[in-house]
Design a protein around this motif. Structure first.
Motif, PDB file in Angstrom:
ATOM      1  N   TYR A 161      -4.421   6.655   4.907  1.00 57.99           N
ATOM      2  CA  TYR A 161      -4.293   6.916   6.346  1.00 57.99           C
ATOM      3  C   TYR A 161      -3.952   5.617   6.918  1.00 57.99           C
ATOM      4  O   TYR A 161      -3.264   5.760   7.710  1.00 57.99           O
ATOM      5  CB  TYR A 161      -5.826   7.373   6.799  1.00 57.99           C
ATOM      6  N   ASP A 162      -4.443   4.413   6.526  1.00 59.87           N
ATOM      7  CA  ASP A 162      -3.777   3.154   7.147  1.00 59.87           C
ATOM      8  C   ASP A 162      -2.540   2.624   6.734  1.00 59.87           C
ATOM      9  O   ASP A 162      -1.762   2.436   7.629  1.00 59.87           O
ATOM     10  CB  ASP A 162      -5.018   1.989   6.645  1.00 59.87           C
ATOM     11  N   SER A 195      -0.303   5.634   8.750  1.00 57.24           N
ATOM     12  CA  SER A 195      -0.659   5.888  10.186  1.00 57.24           C
ATOM     13  C   SER A 195      -1.021   7.191  10.273  1.00 57.24           C
ATOM     14  O   SER A 195      -0.525   7.965  11.203  1.00 57.24           O
ATOM     15  CB  SER A 195       0.411   5.204  11.066  1.00 57.24           C
ATOM     16  N   LYS A 207      -2.959  10.383  11.579  1.00 55.76           N
ATOM     17  CA  LYS A 207      -3.950  10.537  12.440  1.00 55.76           C
ATOM     18  C   LYS A 207      -4.132  12.002  12.811  1.00 55.76           C
ATOM     19  O   LYS A 207      -3.481  12.941  12.297  1.00 55.76           O
ATOM     20  CB  LYS A 207      -3.176   9.979  13.976  1.00 55.76           C
ATOM     21  N   ASP A 260       0.791  -1.401   0.012  1.00 57.93           N
ATOM     22  CA  ASP A 260       0.004   0.037  -0.229  1.00 57.93           C
ATOM     23  C   ASP A 260       0.975   1.452  -0.009  1.00 57.93           C
ATOM     24  O   ASP A 260       0.389   2.127  -0.700  1.00 57.93           O
ATOM     25  CB  ASP A 260      -0.768   0.051   1.034  1.00 57.93           C
TER      26      ASP A 260
END
Length: 675
Positions: free
Chosen positions: A653-654, A657, A659, A606
């Motif tokens: 976002y995954d 990470s 936030k 990813d």
């Protein structure tokens, strides 16, 4: 849209993970890790994280206004095209090869060009000087249209937006020498005001070179005429509205728009008289106002304007003094480049512009085999399938609109690599010792090719780009996506790389072009290419709410102090980027078939996917060129195409990470998720 040999360019796609699983040599990540700046957090500035070292260490070449992936690929392509042109000319044989070789040679014969000076334009300038009545402007504007010189309005030929089975002639505003009306009208913008002053000085110098004894007065007249045109022209944002631009007018009623203009003479002059009963008028208010401008501007000022437009168009094909003065404004003042491109590169570009498909045929034969086209077709098919699934999963779309969206997608036509039939240039006369004449005849040839479409059936084999152009496009009237051969190479596609980077590169480009069929403009056309509202009223409102988020997001990006991205002008391309990357991600995940992607260079699949996207858009701009892009280009600058897109992607976002509190973080309700 927007170097390795192409002999096996797409063979590895969809096979990388299988090769690893089979114990074969592992494929590389495809990410240029040396270009990264790991001191920057991906969650704060993904563009610099991926490209920061490249940005610090890569200068813009002196002969370039900007530099990046597309420019570098184009630069590496130039010697290949030159070799093809010179080889064809040396071998001889076909008349087409001779035309290509002779056109290139006419540009390279600098001694002959210097000897001729401005004399190749003597007849055209005499024609302008002989005008003694404003009624003659209609014939002169038409003459300019045929020979590729911009005048206050021009004619284009395309499919009728509401009846895609027929061609129409479309009258549209034209005639400015600078990228946008703001250059003439934004007096409170110091940079634009300075550019306008430089333009006037340039006009005076060019006219003085041409022997004008009153060059300073001529320059003031040119600026006056173009400012008057700018005042009545539609903005770039207004020009994006296909419904507003759809104005069918009977030929017999054209004079109601411009009572003082001889449209019958103009129609005959552009060779559409008697061929059509009606025409499209894209900006009727402009033509109405132009009638008054023609009446109020003196004939002498119109003659000055036309003399300059002629010289500006053909100056790059004249002797060195004219070439240098033209470059001093258009290359340096307007774009920031400090050095003229080598003559052979300009000769390649000239030959491509005139006979693009003749060169494309040579390019494809040497660099793009049939198996490459077959693999690309498979990739496009998979992306279309992923988009189809995406439509099914849209929570905001009703079943009625979803059905229509599926119907449109099912009618998409895909064109890969090169056209099924090549353009015929046999009617184009090229002389080895007549550069300016060659350019004039090439412009006239293209004009006739276009107007000769009127009254004929739609040519669905036609391409709007040659195979060697590094770009891609969606045509709403044809409902087709087109991918020329030359874009199918690194960094868009790397046969030696793992799948992830290729999905982030060429996969996202394919997704981008598919998404154009469903952006704020493309979504107004149906599967047959007709301008038709196929949305329910409620779904249309929901769609506009989502696109409004993108307008706001990109409108907040500041490219230079005081110069922000125009969120409305760039909306279509931003939808293409955001939706294209989203559908490419879906296709990538589907390609894994539930298996976990390998970690390569310490990067997950990813991560490599999104970095593949970001490295495609690395770019540097000179300030003048960047201002020009912000004013006139529907594409956002590279950094914003990277950062502006990924922050709307849940997968990003995954992967990194991201936030709350990170600079790229957007709350879920603030993200623009459309297709």
């Amino acid at each position: 849209m927007k170097r390795k040999i192409l002999s096996a360019i797409v063979i590895g796609l969809f096979t990388a993970n299988a090769a690893i699983a089979a114990g074969k040599t592992a494929l590389k990540s495809g990410i240029e890790t040396a270009s990264m700046d790991k001191s920057v957090r991906a969650a704060d500035d993904f563009y610099l994280y991926t490209n920061g070292s490249w940005m610090k260490n890569t200068p813009i070449p002196a002969d370039r206004a900007s530099w990046g992936t597309f420019a570098q690929m184009s630069e590496e392509l130039q010697p290949r095209l030159r070799a093809l042109i010179e080889e064809a000319a040396a071998k001889g044989g076909s008349a087409d090869a001779k035309r290509v070789g002779d056109l290139f040679a006419s540009m390279m014969d600098e001694a002959r060009v210097e000897q001729l000076g401005i004399t190749p334009l003597a007849g055209e300038r005499a024609r302008i000087a002989a005008l003694n009545d404003k009624k003659q402007l209609a014939a002169q504007f038409a003459h300019f249209s045929r020979m590729g010189v911009s005048s206050p309005f021009d004619v284009g030929i395309h499919q009728d937006n509401k009846d895609s089975t027929r061609y129409v002639a479309d009258l549209g505003q034209s005639g400015l020498s600078m990228p946008d009306r703001d250059y003439y009208l934004k007096k409170d913008d110091a940079k634009l005001a300075e550019t306008l002053a430089k333009f006037e000085a340039h006009v005076a110098k060019l006219m003085a070179l041409a022997g004008d004894k009153n060059a300073a007065a001529t320059a003031k007249a040119v600026v006056n005429v173009e400012t008057r045109l700018a005042q009545i022209q539609w903005t770039k944002v207004e020009l994006r509205d296909p419904v507003k631009a759809y104005n069918k007018v009977e030929v017999a009623k054209l004079n109601e728009l411009m009572p003082g203009f001889d449209f019958a003479t103009w129609m005959d002059g552009v060779h559409i008289g008697g061929k059509v009963k009606d025409v499209m008028v894209s900006q009727p208010s402009y033509l109405q106002a132009l009638d008054k401008v023609i009446a109020e501007v003196s004939l002498e000022d119109w003659k000055a304007y036309m003399d300059y437009r002629l010289l500006a168009t053909y100056a790059p094909r004249l002797s060195k003094a004219f070439v240098d003065e033209h470059f001093s404004f258009y290359g340096t003042a307007l774009s920031g480049a400090t050095e003229l491109r080598p003559r052979w590169k300009r000769a390649v570009s000239l030959t491509e512009n005139a006979m693009g498909e003749s060169i494309g045929k040579l390019y494809v034969a040497k660099h793009f085999p049939p198996e490459a086209k077959a693999r690309m077709e498979k990739l496009v098919k998979n992306l279309l399938q992923a988009f189809k699934q995406g439509i099914d999963n849209l929570e905001w779309m009703s079943p009625a609109t979803r059905k229509e969206a599926h119907a449109k997608l099912a009618k998409f036509t895909t064109k890969i690599g090169y056209p099924n039939k090549w353009r015929d240039y046999s009617a184009l006369e090229i002389k080895r010792d007549d550069l300016v004449g060659n350019v004039m005849r090439a412009n006239q040839f293209e004009h006739e090719r276009q107007v000769n479409k009127l009254g004929k059936s739609i040519d669905r084999d036609e391409w709007l780009m040659p195979p060697q152009q590094i770009n891609a496009y969606y045509n709403p009237e044809m409902n087709e996506i087109v991918f020329p051969a030359a874009i199918l190479q690194p960094p868009f596609f790397d046969m030696k790389a793992d799948d992830a980077v290729n999905y982030g590169g060429i996969g996202a480009v394919i997704g981008h072009e598919i998404s154009h069929g469903f952006d704020d403009q493309g979504s107004q056309y149906d599967g047959d290419g007709n301008l038709r509202n196929w949305w329910t009223e409620e779904d249309g409102k929901r769609f506009k709410e989502r696109t409004a988020i993108l307008v706001k997001q990109y409108g907040d990006f500041e490219a230079l102090p005081g110069y922000k991205v125009n969120g409305e002008l760039t909306l279509g391309e931003n939808i293409g980027d955001n939706s294209g990357l989203a559908v490419a991600y879906k296709a990538y995940k589907l390609s894994l078939k539930g298996k976990k992607a390998p970690v390569i260079d310490g990067l997950t699949g990813d991560q490599r996917f999104y970095m593949g996207w970001a490295q495609v858009w690395r770019s540097k701009y000179r300030d003048a060129a960047l201002i020009g892009q912000l004013k006139s280009d529907p594409h956002s600058p590279g950094p914003f195409r990277a950062n502006g897109t990924v922050r709307n992607q849940p997968g990003f976002y995954d992967a990194f990470s991201v936030k709350e509190g990170d600079k790229l973080y957007l709350a879920p309700k603030e993200r623009a998720i459309i297709w």
